[in-house]
Design a protein around this motif. Structure first.
Motif, PDB file in Angstrom:
ATOM      1  N   GLU B  39       0.838  -1.204   0.000  1.00 25.35           N
ATOM      2  CA  GLU B  39       0.000   0.000   0.000  1.00 25.35           C
ATOM      3  C   GLU B  39       0.876   1.259   0.000  1.00 25.35           C
ATOM      4  O   GLU B  39       0.449   2.326  -0.439  1.00 25.35           O
ATOM      5  CB  GLU B  39      -0.864  -0.011   1.270  1.00 25.35           C
ATOM      6  N   ARG B 228     -13.490   0.036  -0.111  1.00 30.43           N
ATOM      7  CA  ARG B 228     -12.249   0.508  -0.729  1.00 30.43           C
ATOM      8  C   ARG B 228     -12.526   1.620  -1.715  1.00 30.43           C
ATOM      9  O   ARG B 228     -13.679   1.952  -1.964  1.00 30.43           O
ATOM     10  CB  ARG B 228     -11.561  -0.657  -1.464  1.00 30.43           C
ATOM     11  N   THR B 229     -11.555   2.135  -2.377  1.00 28.81           N
ATOM     12  CA  THR B 229     -11.559   3.510  -2.775  1.00 28.81           C
ATOM     13  C   THR B 229     -12.749   4.115  -3.445  1.00 28.81           C
ATOM     14  O   THR B 229     -13.306   5.024  -2.874  1.00 28.81           O
ATOM     15  CB  THR B 229     -10.289   3.871  -3.537  1.00 28.81           C
ATOM     16  N   ASP B 232     -15.106   4.534  -0.528  1.00 25.71           N
ATOM     17  CA  ASP B 232     -14.700   4.587   0.881  1.00 25.71           C
ATOM     18  C   ASP B 232     -15.147   5.897   1.505  1.00 25.71           C
ATOM     19  O   ASP B 232     -14.491   6.447   2.381  1.00 25.71           O
ATOM     20  CB  ASP B 232     -13.198   4.403   1.012  1.00 25.71           C
ATOM     21  N   ALA B 236     -13.820   8.479   4.702  1.00 22.11           N
ATOM     22  CA  ALA B 236     -13.045   9.504   4.002  1.00 22.11           C
ATOM     23  C   ALA B 236     -12.550  10.546   4.992  1.00 22.11           C
ATOM     24  O   ALA B 236     -13.311  11.037   5.825  1.00 22.11           O
ATOM     25  CB  ALA B 236     -13.928  10.173   2.963  1.00 22.11           C
ATOM     26  N   TYR B 318      -6.601  -3.338  -6.308  1.00 15.72           N
ATOM     27  CA  TYR B 318      -7.182  -2.528  -5.216  1.00 15.72           C
ATOM     28  C   TYR B 318      -6.325  -1.275  -5.017  1.00 15.72           C
ATOM     29  O   TYR B 318      -6.827  -0.154  -4.966  1.00 15.72           O
ATOM     30  CB  TYR B 318      -7.164  -3.322  -3.898  1.00 15.72           C
ATOM     31  N   ARG B 322      -7.069   2.640  -5.933  1.00 15.96           N
ATOM     32  CA  ARG B 322      -7.139   3.612  -4.832  1.00 15.96           C
ATOM     33  C   ARG B 322      -6.425   4.901  -5.199  1.00 15.96           C
ATOM     34  O   ARG B 322      -6.832   5.991  -4.805  1.00 15.96           O
ATOM     35  CB  ARG B 322      -6.505   3.006  -3.584  1.00 15.96           C
ATOM     36  N   TRP B 323      -5.361   4.804  -5.992  1.00 14.61           N
ATOM     37  CA  TRP B 323      -4.576   6.023  -6.257  1.00 14.61           C
ATOM     38  C   TRP B 323      -4.917   6.634  -7.598  1.00 14.61           C
ATOM     39  O   TRP B 323      -4.237   7.536  -8.067  1.00 14.61           O
ATOM     40  CB  TRP B 323      -3.082   5.708  -6.162  1.00 14.61           C
ATOM     41  N   ARG B 327     -13.256   9.724  -5.470  1.00 19.93           N
ATOM     42  CA  ARG B 327     -14.238   9.103  -4.572  1.00 19.93           C
ATOM     43  C   ARG B 327     -15.652   9.463  -5.003  1.00 19.93           C
ATOM     44  O   ARG B 327     -15.892  10.559  -5.510  1.00 19.93           O
ATOM     45  CB  ARG B 327     -13.968   9.641  -3.156  1.00 19.93           C
TER      46      ARG B 327
END
Lengths: 116, 360, 165, 99
Positions: B39, B228-229, B232, B236, B318, B322-323, B327
């Protein structure tokens, strides 16, 4: 060998692991409780611990979740006996699902799922 | 849940089961530290910066792998501040509810068909549940309590709202998850995971080709179920100050962390089992894999390696998502779940049933 | 012998948790006790071989209905003192205990006199397929009426719970 | 495992539910006790179907679970409406219907 031994052991170990992790800090971490630490996290406007009610939307989501969960369960049962039921099963489940889709459309129309 | 007791002699069965349970817990306890490192390392490489590489003995830095160990030790020895008004019992019980379902799901995953030890065929699944992924849906339901109880127990407004939002999101994505699994049960005519993987022996029989739409729905629900992202919002930082586990300190936060990553790993294992042919290699069917490697055990080992590679890809996915993906807003998130995925799931079942009905 | 042990363990905890559901003062504790009760009950069903029913019990009951109870408690967001019902007077506990023990004993004596005999081998073979076949053939009309029942429940609960305009 | 054990376990659960409905004043507890009684019925259905080796019992359990779900859904909708109207869910405050 009772076929349930693995589930019982893993359930026990999982709960034990959770309890160990949850209780660990109590013994290992330092403990210097100060009033500041005891308070719950507040930022922005200091608000009194108001007890205003949350919106009812969460409740409607939970109700629809139950009723569509039952639908999913009956579809799983149908998936188990799909090939031997052939067309008869398909028509039967189609009626079942269509009635529930009518309920779903009612919910959409009344805007119960509109999140403000 | 409908276990088929194998016909092995008692001692062999007992040792096999205990060793399988030990393997499951070893995997479960090793995934979060590695994911902690991934991560941090992967986004660093994505953003052309170097991830953690300071922690290490003398000159062994091992690209920052010890950072995960350092974080774990830090988490364990930090002080834990229990808010005064918190409901003590549920404050301590919350993390437990989020840990044990993840391990039960991980134990229901088949890692291989069977290995032969001293002439006995031992199946490579810790809990042989012939009700298949209903057991996984049930455990996804239990994880909601971890979120709801811990949010309610720390009596602040933020955590209560975060807990309500997180559990409402997990609830509204559990139905499309269930609906997306039904076409797989229809196509492979079984609910048991081992049977499903046996049905995917050849490249073109994989789940993703036979019902692509349920793969898409499953992937979306996979992200939503583990908060997850893109989904999330409940945790947040900008919105709810880390949501339902704001008040949790050291090892309790580590418990939530463990629960989240183990359920993420279990869901990526499930995804590679249902849609990417589990332990089957794309072009090499199981028979000639056995004669190629000579023994069944070696073939099983290769199979486990292949399965873990596929699961590792999803774990990387994942972190990658996420990056990269922004959101969702909360109403967009619920609209996607209720108004888009649910009808899509039902339509997908209708289409699959129709196609399969052609050759009755 | 291990069957007796497993059953008596499950039965003990089920009785404890169902008494807890009734006597505890904080509704969230009652909800968690209900969860434990239903979870162990699913264990009893699985122990008897009704594995599909056990999975359904956990998915629908523990995973949905008691979550709804928890949601309502969290939504109403009552302050715990208000929610906490007054300390029940001792005689309530006594009456509760006596009533349960009395009826349980009478019921057990009556059931024992029937000597209905042993439950067959406590594990039915994997019967999910047969359950599905019977449900969709003999129980066709109840299956359709169930969907109408669910439709009514959806319409009813949405109409009642929605904020009056 | 003689079947009386399963039936007496169901009996104890049912009695807990009945006492819960009678003694508790908070409506939430009454609804939970009703769920408990329905579960006792489910247990009798399942143990009966295992004993008679006839699967109809298990199918009845599905229908009982569906009815219990609908009952809980509508019941809790009423609890929310009552709470909005009266500000409390203690049953002794609802005296409007009294003549």
């Amino acid at each position: 060998m009772n076929p349930y031994l693995p589930i019982i052991i893993i359930l026990g170990l999982g709960v034990a692991l959770g309890l160990i992790l949850s209780g660990f800090a109590h013994f290992l971490g330092p403990r210097h409780p100060t009033p500041a630490k005891e308070e719950i996290f507040e930022c922005g406007v200091p608000t009194v611990a108001s007890r205003e009610r949350m919106s009812v939307k969460f409740y409607l989501t939970a109700i629809l979740f139950i009723l569509f969960d039952i639908e999913t369960v009956f579809l799983f049962l149908w998936a188990k006996a799909f090939r031997s039921l052939a067309w008869f099963g398909i028509v039967e489940v189609a009626v079942f699902v269509l009635i529930l889709v009518a309920g779903y459309l009612y919910v959409l129309k009344t805007g119960a799922l509109e999140w403000d | 849940m409908g276990l088929t007791s194998s016909e092995l002699p008692f001692i062999v069965d007992l040792i096999a089961t205990l060793s399988k349970i030990v393997v499951v817990f070893l995997i479960g306890l090793n995934v979060p530290p590695i994911m902690l490192w991934v991560e941090r390392r992967v986004p660093a490489l994505m953003q052309r910066r170097r991830g953690p590489n300071r922690v290490g003995f003398f000159k062994w830095r091992l690209w920052g792998l010890f950072q995960a160990v350092a974080d774990a030790i830090k988490l364990i020895f930090k002080e834990e501040a229990v808010p005064a008004m918190a409901n003590k019992w549920f404050f301590h019980l919350g993390p437990v509810f989020s840990v044990f379902p993840a391990f039960l799901v991980l134990s229901a995953m088949p890692f291989g068909e069977y290995i032969e030890v001293m002439g006995y065929q031992i199946s490579l699944v810790a809990v042989q549940v012939n009700v298949g992924f209903l057991f996984i849906l049930a455990m996804a339901g239990m994880a909601i309590y971890g979120v709801a109880l811990s949010g309610w127990a720390s009596t602040s407004k933020y955590t209560l709202l975060g807990a309500l939002r997180a559990s409402a999101q997990m609830i509204s994505y559990e139905i499309p998850l269930g609906l997306s699994l039904i076409p797989i049960a229809l196509v492979y005519n079984s609910l048991d995971l081992t049977e499903i993987v046996k049905g995917q022996s050849h490249f073109w029989q994989w789940g993703i080709f036979l019902s692509p739409l349920s793969f898409i729905i499953f992937l979306v629900c996979m992200f939503a179920e583990t908060n997850r992202t893109p989904f999330d919002l409940a945790e947040a930082e900008s919105e709810l100050v880390v949501g339902f586990h704001t008040e949790y300190g050291s090892t309790k936060f580590a418990a939530f962390f463990l629960g989240e990553y183990v359920s993420m790993f279990a869901l990526s294992l499930l995804c590679s089992i249902l849609f990417f042919g589990g332990w089957h290699l794309p072009l090499l069917s199981r028979e000639n894999l056995i004669n190629l490697t000579g023994s069944v055990n070696l073939a099983a080992l290769v199979g486990v390696g292949v399965l873990f590679l596929k699961a590792a890809f999803f774990m990387f996915l994942y972190v990658w998502v996420r990056w990269t993906v922004p959101r969702f807003r909360y109403d967009q998130l619920m609209k996607l779940g209720w108004k888009f995925l649910l009808p899509l799931g039902l339509a997908n079942i209708a289409v699959t049933a129709g196609i399969l009905a052609l050759n009755f | 012998m291990s069957d007796q042990l497993v059953f008596w363990g499950l039965a003990g905890f089920i009785t404890l948790s169902s008494v807890a559901v009734v006597t505890v003062r904080n509704p969230v504790t009652a909800a968690v006790a209900l969860v434990i009760n239903l979870f162990l009950l699913a264990g009893v069903y699985a122990f008897q071989g009704a594995d599909f029913v056990a999975a359904i019990q956990i998915i629908v009951y523990t995973g949905a209905i008691v979550v709804l109870f928890l949601f309502v408690i969290m939504i109403l967001n009552l302050d715990p003192e208000h929610l906490r019902s007054p300390r029940p007077r001792i005689w309530e506990h006594l009456v509760l205990g006596v009533v349960i023990a009395g009826f349980a004993y009478i019921g057990y004596r009556f059931l024992d006199s029937l000597d209905v005999g042993k439950v067959a081998s406590n594990r039915l073979p994997d019967n999910t397929y047969d359950v599905a076949m019977i449900l969709f053939s003999n129980y066709l009309w109840p299956f359709e009426i169930v969907s109408i029942l669910i439709l009514l429940a959806i319409v009813g609960s949405v109409a009642i719970a929605k904020k009056p305009k | 495992m003689p079947i009386e054990y399963y039936f007496s376990l169901a009996l104890v659960m049912f009695l807990c539910g009945v006492c819960g409905v009678l003694f508790r004043r908070n409506i939430l507890f009454v609804l939970m006790s009703i769920e408990l009684m329905l579960n006792a019925v489910n247990l009798v259905f399942v143990s009966g179907s295992t004993f008679l080796k006839n699967l109809d019992g298990q199918i009845m359990v599905f229908f009982v679970i569906t009815v219990a779900a609908c009952e809980a859904a509508v019941g809790l909708a009423m609890v929310i409406a009552l709470f909005r109207r009266y500000g409390t869910i203690k049953s002794e405050f609802f005296r409007i219907l009294r003549g």
